[in-house]
Design a protein around this motif. Structure first.
Motif, PDB file in Angstrom:
ATOM      1  N   GLY A 150       0.851  -1.170   0.000  1.00 29.70           N
ATOM      2  CA  GLY A 150       0.000   0.000   0.000  1.00 29.70           C
ATOM      3  C   GLY A 150       0.893   1.227   0.000  1.00 29.70           C
ATOM      4  N   ASP A 151       0.307   2.393  -0.176  1.00 24.41           N
ATOM      5  CA  ASP A 151       1.091   3.636  -0.212  1.00 24.41           C
ATOM      6  C   ASP A 151       1.703   3.890   1.161  1.00 24.41           C
ATOM      7  OD1 ASP A 151       0.697   4.261  -2.856  1.00 24.41           O
ATOM      8  OD2 ASP A 151      -1.026   5.565  -2.489  1.00 24.41           O
ATOM      9  N   GLY A 152       3.002   3.603   1.304  1.00 23.34           N
ATOM     10  CA  GLY A 152       3.656   3.718   2.593  1.00 23.34           C
ATOM     11  C   GLY A 152       4.389   5.023   2.806  1.00 23.34           C
ATOM     12  N   ARG A 153       4.731   5.721   1.721  1.00 18.82           N
ATOM     13  CA  ARG A 153       5.372   7.029   1.864  1.00 18.82           C
ATOM     14  C   ARG A 153       4.865   7.997   0.791  1.00 18.82           C
ATOM     15  NH1 ARG A 153      11.632   6.705  -0.311  1.00 18.82           N
ATOM     16  NH2 ARG A 153      11.297   5.295  -2.059  1.00 18.82           N
ATOM     17  N   GLY A 154       3.656   7.746   0.354  1.00 16.57           N
ATOM     18  CA  GLY A 154       3.049   8.605  -0.648  1.00 16.57           C
ATOM     19  C   GLY A 154       1.547   8.500  -0.572  1.00 16.57           C
ATOM     20  N   PHE A 155       0.878   9.293  -1.401  1.00 12.89           N
ATOM     21  CA  PHE A 155      -0.576   9.236  -1.474  1.00 12.89           C
ATOM     22  C   PHE A 155      -1.039   9.881  -2.767  1.00 12.89           C
ATOM     23  CE2 PHE A 155       0.372  12.703   1.771  1.00 12.89           C
ATOM     24  CZ  PHE A 155       0.305  13.772   0.887  1.00 12.89           C
ATOM     25  N   LEU A 156      -2.295   9.654  -3.091  1.00 15.37           N
ATOM     26  CA  LEU A 156      -2.937  10.353  -4.201  1.00 15.37           C
ATOM     27  C   LEU A 156      -3.391  11.706  -3.663  1.00 15.37           C
ATOM     28  CD1 LEU A 156      -4.046  10.317  -7.122  1.00 15.37           C
ATOM     29  CD2 LEU A 156      -6.134   9.315  -6.194  1.00 15.37           C
ATOM     30  N   PHE A 157      -2.793  12.779  -4.182  1.00 16.35           N
ATOM     31  CA  PHE A 157      -3.094  14.110  -3.674  1.00 16.35           C
ATOM     32  C   PHE A 157      -4.216  14.790  -4.454  1.00 16.35           C
ATOM     33  CE2 PHE A 157      -2.066  18.750  -4.103  1.00 16.35           C
ATOM     34  CZ  PHE A 157      -2.556  19.128  -2.864  1.00 16.35           C
ATOM     35  N   ALA A 158      -4.246  14.601  -5.758  1.00 13.08           N
ATOM     36  CA  ALA A 158      -5.236  15.305  -6.572  1.00 13.08           C
ATOM     37  C   ALA A 158      -5.418  14.587  -7.899  1.00 13.08           C
ATOM     38  CB  ALA A 158      -4.801  16.745  -6.821  1.00 13.08           C
ATOM     39  N   GLN A 159      -6.547  14.867  -8.544  1.00 14.48           N
ATOM     40  CA  GLN A 159      -6.816  14.416  -9.901  1.00 14.48           C
ATOM     41  C   GLN A 159      -7.314  15.615 -10.704  1.00 14.48           C
ATOM     42  OE1 GLN A 159      -9.479  10.957  -8.850  1.00 14.48           O
ATOM     43  NE2 GLN A 159      -7.994   9.830 -10.095  1.00 14.48           N
ATOM     44  N   LEU A 160      -6.834  15.689 -11.936  1.00 14.82           N
ATOM     45  CA  LEU A 160      -7.190  16.812 -12.806  1.00 14.82           C
ATOM     46  C   LEU A 160      -7.319  16.315 -14.235  1.00 14.82           C
ATOM     47  CD1 LEU A 160      -4.397  17.719 -10.948  1.00 14.82           C
ATOM     48  CD2 LEU A 160      -5.559  19.882 -11.303  1.00 14.82           C
ATOM     49  N   ARG A 161      -7.900  17.155 -15.080  1.00 14.85           N
ATOM     50  CA  ARG A 161      -8.034  16.827 -16.494  1.00 14.85           C
ATOM     51  C   ARG A 161      -6.955  17.533 -17.307  1.00 14.85           C
ATOM     52  NH1 ARG A 161     -11.222  12.389 -17.342  1.00 14.85           N
ATOM     53  NH2 ARG A 161     -12.714  12.343 -15.612  1.00 14.85           N
ATOM     54  N   ASP A 162      -6.326  16.794 -18.205  1.00 21.80           N
ATOM     55  CA  ASP A 162      -5.339  17.354 -19.119  1.00 21.80           C
ATOM     56  C   ASP A 162      -6.028  18.364 -20.028  1.00 21.80           C
ATOM     57  OD1 ASP A 162      -3.535  17.742 -21.315  1.00 21.80           O
ATOM     58  OD2 ASP A 162      -2.562  15.849 -20.835  1.00 21.80           O
ATOM     59  N   VAL A 163      -5.472  19.577 -20.122  1.00 20.78           N
ATOM     60  CA  VAL A 163      -6.113  20.619 -20.921  1.00 20.78           C
ATOM     61  C   VAL A 163      -6.087  20.294 -22.405  1.00 20.78           C
ATOM     62  CG1 VAL A 163      -5.527  22.377 -19.221  1.00 20.78           C
ATOM     63  CG2 VAL A 163      -3.990  21.996 -21.141  1.00 20.78           C
ATOM     64  N   ARG A 164      -5.208  19.374 -22.830  1.00 16.35           N
ATOM     65  CA  ARG A 164      -5.083  19.073 -24.259  1.00 16.35           C
ATOM     66  C   ARG A 164      -6.116  18.067 -24.735  1.00 16.35           C
ATOM     67  NH1 ARG A 164       0.895  16.989 -23.964  1.00 16.35           N
ATOM     68  NH2 ARG A 164      -0.215  15.827 -22.349  1.00 16.35           N
ATOM     69  N   ASP A 165      -6.299  16.990 -23.966  1.00 15.95           N
ATOM     70  CA  ASP A 165      -7.179  15.921 -24.449  1.00 15.95           C
ATOM     71  C   ASP A 165      -8.237  15.493 -23.434  1.00 15.95           C
ATOM     72  OD1 ASP A 165      -5.682  14.519 -22.566  1.00 15.95           O
ATOM     73  OD2 ASP A 165      -4.500  13.436 -24.049  1.00 15.95           O
ATOM     74  N   GLY A 166      -8.274  16.116 -22.274  1.00  9.88           N
ATOM     75  CA  GLY A 166      -9.289  15.800 -21.276  1.00  9.88           C
ATOM     76  C   GLY A 166      -9.039  14.542 -20.484  1.00  9.88           C
ATOM     77  N   ARG A 167      -7.920  13.860 -20.729  1.00 14.03           N
ATOM     78  CA  ARG A 167      -7.631  12.631 -19.988  1.00 14.03           C
ATOM     79  C   ARG A 167      -7.374  12.935 -18.515  1.00 14.03           C
ATOM     80  NH1 ARG A 167      -2.904   9.249 -22.485  1.00 14.03           N
ATOM     81  NH2 ARG A 167      -3.613   7.746 -20.912  1.00 14.03           N
ATOM     82  N   LEU A 168      -7.751  11.992 -17.688  1.00 13.87           N
ATOM     83  CA  LEU A 168      -7.551  12.135 -16.254  1.00 13.87           C
ATOM     84  C   LEU A 168      -6.069  12.003 -15.919  1.00 13.87           C
ATOM     85  CD1 LEU A 168      -9.052  12.402 -13.495  1.00 13.87           C
ATOM     86  CD2 LEU A 168      -8.959   9.891 -13.378  1.00 13.87           C
ATOM     87  N   LEU A 169      -5.574  12.890 -15.053  1.00 13.87           N
ATOM     88  CA  LEU A 169      -4.210  12.819 -14.564  1.00 13.87           C
ATOM     89  C   LEU A 169      -4.220  12.824 -13.040  1.00 13.87           C
ATOM     90  CD1 LEU A 169      -2.414  15.261 -17.023  1.00 13.87           C
ATOM     91  CD2 LEU A 169      -1.789  12.873 -16.642  1.00 13.87           C
ATOM     92  N   ASP A 170      -3.374  11.995 -12.453  1.00 15.56           N
ATOM     93  CA  ASP A 170      -3.198  11.934 -11.008  1.00 15.56           C
ATOM     94  C   ASP A 170      -1.969  12.724 -10.596  1.00 15.56           C
ATOM     95  OD1 ASP A 170      -5.263  10.105 -10.930  1.00 15.56           O
ATOM     96  OD2 ASP A 170      -3.997   8.377 -10.443  1.00 15.56           O
ATOM     97  N   ILE A 171      -2.054  13.375  -9.453  1.00  9.66           N
ATOM     98  CA  ILE A 171      -0.858  13.877  -8.783  1.00  9.66           C
ATOM     99  C   ILE A 171      -0.634  12.989  -7.571  1.00  9.66           C
ATOM    100  CG2 ILE A 171       0.262  15.792  -7.597  1.00  9.66           C
ATOM    101  CD1 ILE A 171      -1.404  17.719  -9.218  1.00  9.66           C
TER     102      ILE A 171
END
Length: 473
Positions: free
Chosen positions: A90-111
């Motif tokens: 599991g995520d032991g030293r990280g996490f999913l901080f945010a999700q956003l849409r790519d301005v070029r093609d609308g694909r989902l991106l995770d930070i």
């Protein structure tokens, strides 16, 4: 306004439900020194207008982005580590901080993050990342992107003012927190956890989510699990071929490091080959060479078999087997295409491309030439005859061993849009990222806090990326 007009937040991962993650809080760090900000990547998600103070607030203190995930999520998964199953991952030293849409093609991106503090899955570790680890990840992602590898991108590195104890580098050593941008952090290990728990309902929900979110053009397939396996196999075959064509050794090909979108990510002991060597390993702890350069396709196939096992309750086994059995051919076709592209050539035919790739590997092995040099000296094929004749490797290109490859190269036309007048091609040697280069970049940072060598190197990598990107016809 701290974000640009193109900022498009998303919270898609919340649709899976809290059985898939744990809400967590980031660590509180004693310092926040911005060391790397990927402005080009930020522009793709509408964050390029942040001031440095706002940037640090979001990627150092992890203040939620506007209308984004309200709290960081430590993702749950299992996985095989060097083929031993571990249900405590599991995520032991990280996490999913945010999700956003790519301005070029609308694909989902995770930070996602690395070094952001302890989580329920830290297993007694400190949840931190060394500054050297952050610098190495910058170099890996920038170099791989320039070489055409599908990879996560380093979005931010902030030094955090802590002294860390590590067994694999001189300690105490400096700390940082890193944010990376990737299309997905759902891994083979995410499926393995649900299979181990015999949670068929959640497994079906995960399959549906992945298809709807990442592969909507195939979401209506009659058998979603089979369609998902087909897509993941195709993308992993492409990623593996890209690694091999770049002479890259990931080092830790555990099932939790393979994601559904087929993007290389989570860089630890990575290395690039000095010269062709199938037995070359990146991790000092890989004593058996399980993840050696030449065994990477085998490792990826083994991991895909573990994904197939998870999907058996939801799919026709014969359909999964057929897709699995096709992987070697799929990988081979991808590999041929990668070699053609790496040499700056146009595809001729499946037979000719395969012959070109075979002769390329044969010459790399027999000549012991520096791995990147062949692709640099002969980029553009016939258009680079003069450059190759004046290369430090000219003697090798005059040998009988090179003649079969010369004929194959000259049978292919240069790739449209190449510009060999680019200043990058006036260099005597290509840009490379061998372990010695990484150490030369790190030493002035470690001893004098001098970041100029890193910045100069990133500028050179940028020049290489621009030179290897064909202009529009």
């Amino acid at each position: 306004m701290p974000v640009s007009a193109s900022y498009r937040p998303a919270c898609d991962h919340l649709r899976l439900g809290d059985a898939f993650y744990d809400p967590v809080a980031a660590a509180s760090f004693p310092a926040h020194i911005l060391r790397f900000r990927n402005q080009a990547a930020a522009a793709e998600i509408g964050l390029d207008s942040l001031t440095d103070d706002e940037w640090i607030a979001h990627f150092g203190r992890f203040v939620p982005l506007p209308d984004g995930l309200p709290t960081p999520l430590a993702l749950r998964y299992h996985g095989h580590q060097f083929r031993s199953y571990n249900p405590e991952l599991g995520d032991g030293r990280g996490f999913l901080f945010a999700q956003l849409r790519d301005v070029r093609d609308g694909r989902l991106l995770d930070i996602g993050t690395k070094g952001s503090g302890r989580t329920p899955w830290s297993r007694g570790a400190d949840g931190r990342l060394t500054l050297k680890g952050g610098v190495r990840e910058i170099l890996a992602t920038e170099m791989l992107e320039a070489l055409g590898v599908e990879t996560s991108r380093t979005l931010s590195v902030i030094e955090t003012g802590e002294n860390l104890q590590r067994g694999d580098e001189p300690s105490p050593t400096r700390s940082c927190v890193l944010a990376r941008l990737s299309h997905s952090h759902i891994r083979i290990g995410t499926f393995q956890r649900l299979a181990a728990l015999d949670d068929r309902a959640s497994l079906a929900r995960l399959v549906a989510y992945v298809m709807d979110t990442y592969f909507p053009d195939r979401a209506g397939a009659g058998d979603a699990a089979v369609a998902l396996f087909d897509i993941v196999c195709a993308r992993v075959a492409r990623m593996g071929a890209q690694w091999m064509g770049a002479g890259f050794v990931h080092g830790v090909l555990n099932t939790d490091n393979i994601n559904v979108t087929g993007e290389s990510f989570d860089y630890g002991p990575w290395r690039f080959l000095p010269r062709y060597d199938p037995a070359f390993t990146a991790a000092y702890f890989d004593h058996s060479g399980l993840y050696a350069f030449g065994r990477q396709p085998e490792a990826l196939l083994w991991n895909l078999a573990r994904l197939a096992e998870c999907l058996i309750p939801l799919a026709n086994v014969d359909d999964l087997q057929k897709i699995f059995d096709d992987f070697p051919d799929r990988y081979g076709r991808e590999m041929n295409g990668v070699i053609v592209k790496r040499l700056g050539l146009s595809s001729l035919s499946e037979t000719d491309d395969r012959a070109l790739a075979a002769e390329t590997w044969r010459f790399l092995e027999r000549s012991a030439i520096g791995f990147e040099f062949l692709f640099f000296d002969w980029y553009g094929g016939t258009q680079s005859r003069h450059r190759a004749a004046n290369s430090p490797n000219a003697r090798l290109y005059e040998s009988a061993d090179f003649e079969p490859l010369r004929q194959r190269i000259e049978a292919h036309s240069p790739r449209p849009g190449l510009d060999l007048s680019d200043p990058y091609f006036s260099r005597t040697v290509p840009c490379t990222m061998l372990v010695e280069t990484v150490e030369k970049i790190w030493q002035p940072i470690a001893t004098r806090d001098d970041w100029s060598t890193l910045h100069d190197t990133l500028s050179t990598i940028g020049d290489m990326k621009a030179a290897l990107s064909p202009r529009s016809a």
